[in-house]
Design a protein around this motif. Structure first.
Motif, short mmCIF file in Angstrom:
data_model
loop_
_atom_site.label_atom_id
_atom_site.label_comp_id
_atom_site.label_asym_id
_atom_site.label_seq_id
_atom_site.Cartn_x
_atom_site.Cartn_y
_atom_site.Cartn_z
N THR A 2 -32.37 45.28 5.38
CA THR A 2 -33.62 44.61 4.83
C THR A 2 -34.79 44.93 5.81
OG1 THR A 2 -33.18 42.68 6.16
CG2 THR A 2 -32.09 42.86 3.79
N ASP A 3 -35.99 44.43 5.37
CA ASP A 3 -37.10 44.53 6.38
C ASP A 3 -37.77 45.67 6.42
OD1 ASP A 3 -35.20 42.21 8.06
OD2 ASP A 3 -36.75 41.67 6.91
N ASN A 4 -37.22 46.69 5.60
CA ASN A 4 -37.42 48.16 5.71
C ASN A 4 -37.64 48.87 6.97
OD1 ASN A 4 -38.85 48.11 2.76
ND2 ASN A 4 -40.53 46.74 3.48
N ALA A 5 -36.44 48.24 7.76
CA ALA A 5 -36.13 48.80 8.95
C ALA A 5 -35.39 50.11 8.91
CB ALA A 5 -35.38 47.70 9.85
N PRO A 6 -35.56 51.05 9.67
CA PRO A 6 -34.59 52.09 9.58
C PRO A 6 -33.29 52.03 9.74
CG PRO A 6 -36.45 52.48 11.34
CD PRO A 6 -36.63 51.01 10.95
N LYS A 7 -32.38 52.91 9.09
CA LYS A 7 -30.96 52.51 9.00
C LYS A 7 -30.22 52.43 10.54
CE LYS A 7 -26.81 54.07 6.56
NZ LYS A 7 -26.01 54.98 5.75
N ASN A 8 -30.92 53.13 11.43
CA ASN A 8 -30.33 53.10 12.91
C ASN A 8 -30.93 52.03 13.71
OD1 ASN A 8 -32.67 54.47 13.23
ND2 ASN A 8 -31.91 55.96 14.54
N SER A 9 -31.53 50.95 12.86
CA SER A 9 -32.13 49.87 13.76
C SER A 9 -31.17 48.62 13.83
CB SER A 9 -33.43 49.69 13.58
OG SER A 9 -33.50 49.00 11.93
N LEU A 10 -31.08 47.90 14.74
CA LEU A 10 -30.57 46.69 14.71
C LEU A 10 -30.80 45.68 15.88
CD1 LEU A 10 -27.00 47.21 16.58
CD2 LEU A 10 -28.45 49.09 16.62
N THR A 11 -30.34 44.56 15.47
CA THR A 11 -30.55 43.34 16.64
C THR A 11 -29.43 43.15 17.30
OG1 THR A 11 -32.39 42.50 15.54
CG2 THR A 11 -31.08 40.90 16.69
N ALA A 60 -35.66 37.79 16.93
CA ALA A 60 -34.54 39.00 16.90
C ALA A 60 -34.09 39.06 15.67
CB ALA A 60 -33.69 38.63 17.86
N VAL A 61 -33.65 38.17 14.67
CA VAL A 61 -32.88 38.45 13.47
C VAL A 61 -33.93 38.99 12.49
CG1 VAL A 61 -31.83 36.81 11.73
CG2 VAL A 61 -31.12 36.51 13.88
N ALA A 62 -35.31 38.31 12.51
CA ALA A 62 -36.01 38.80 11.59
C ALA A 62 -36.60 40.41 11.50
CB ALA A 62 -37.61 37.97 11.72
N ALA A 63 -36.34 40.89 12.94
CA ALA A 63 -36.58 42.38 13.15
C ALA A 63 -35.73 43.26 12.49
CB ALA A 63 -36.66 42.62 14.42
N ASN A 64 -34.49 43.10 12.10
CA ASN A 64 -33.60 43.98 11.50
C ASN A 64 -32.76 43.35 10.49
OD1 ASN A 64 -34.44 46.49 13.03
ND2 ASN A 64 -33.61 44.99 14.71
N GLY A 65 -31.96 44.32 9.62
CA GLY A 65 -31.10 43.69 8.73
C GLY A 65 -29.79 43.74 9.29
N LEU A 66 -29.30 44.43 10.35
CA LEU A 66 -28.10 44.36 10.81
C LEU A 66 -28.29 43.53 12.10
CD1 LEU A 66 -25.15 45.00 11.34
CD2 LEU A 66 -25.90 47.38 12.41
#
Length: 295
Positions: A2-11, A60-66
């Motif tokens: 979600t949030d249009n974040a890259p697939k290799n991004s996470l929190t 932190a949660v809002a920044a990434n889907g994972l």
């Protein structure tokens, strides 16, 4: 995602020893990582390594889907995420907990619109990110979540999915750790017996390793017997004989001035199984005693 974040991004929430090891491994692999820790100072070094430091769990949660969680305990997870919007998020909880806590936390996440996977880490922080170190993580819960993020989850350590029951990762974790501590107890007792004798611990060590390796057959043997409920076929060393011989272990401990507290519970369990019905249980393998543990 979600949030249009890259697939290799996470929190990552939580930067204790394990959380920091996880963070450094993902950063080294080129993942875009947002971190949060209750004690903000712990995030400083990671910021220098490329992590984005969030001021709050919500940020932190809002920044990434994972979102990976590695906090002190289940209560801390609930406290950190209280009031945080979780709709559409994928939560991977690597906080050590019980099977019941894993199931309850999965239901809690689902009520808030999130997918959930619970994890049990079978590694020390020094094993994280080290190929060939043998560390891995049990995962259970949403299979779809696990399949989506498996490549990312496998960066710090191997990933083993053990079912869609969210409690099974913790159950596997605790089962293996319980066996480990039982082994540690026996090894500790063995070393205590030779204290004060002209036997060096380093000389006993290879003998202990060799013997424990040879006795490893009991793992598979017990599994087969518990599945078939046949505790008598092909028994080499039966319960009656082993129970009778256990007296020697206890007398030796007493004569050596060593407490038998680490081995007595298992010997008592064998004795209980035998005395319940000597004719029926005397010829059994000791695996039959396992059935007495279920309350």
């Amino acid at each position: 995602m979600t949030d249009n974040a890259p697939k290799n991004s996470l929190t990552l929430l939580g930067l204790g020893d394990m959380g920091t090891a996880l963070a450094r491994t993902w950063l080294a692999a080129g993942h875009r990582l947002t971190v949060w820790n209750r004690t903000a100072a712990k995030a400083g070094a990671l910021a220098a390594e490329g992590a984005v430091v969030a001021a709050s769990p919500a940020e932190a949660v809002a920044a990434n889907g994972l979102v990976v969680i590695c906090l002190l305990d289940d209560a801390t997870v609930g406290s950190a995420l209280d009031g945080v919007v979780l709709t559409g998020k994928d939560l991977v909880n690597l906080t050590t907990g019980t099977p019941a806590e894993g199931r309850a936390r999965a239901a809690w996440a689902e009520e808030r619109g999130a997918r959930f996977v619970d994890g049990g880490i079978m590694a020390t922080p020094t094993m994280i990110g080290v190929p060939g170190a043998g560390g891995y993580v049990f995962y259970s819960g949403s299979r779809a979540l696990f399949d989506t993020h498996r490549a990312t989850l496998e960066v710090p350590a191997g990933a083993r999915f053990v079912g869609e029951d969210p409690g099974h990762a913790a159950l596997h974790d605790v089962a293996l750790l319980s066996a480990m501590y039982g082994m540690f107890a026996g090894i500790s007792h063995a070393y205590a017996l030779i204290e004060g004798e002209d036997i060096a611990p380093k000389d006993l060590a290879p003998l202990l390793s060799e013997w424990l390796g040879a006795m490893g057959f009991f793992v598979g043997n017990a599994a087969e017997r518990l599945t078939s409920r046949d505790f008598t076929t092909g028994v080499v060393s039966n319960l009656a004989m082993q129970t009778a011989a256990s007296g020697t272990l206890l007398r030796t401990a007493e004569q050596q001035g060593v407490s038998a507290e680490l081995i007595s519970p298992y010997l008592d369990l064998m004795r209980r199984r035998l005395t319940a019905d000597p004719a029926a249980h005397g010829g059994e393998d000791t695996a039959g005693a396992i059935t007495l543990l279920k309350r």
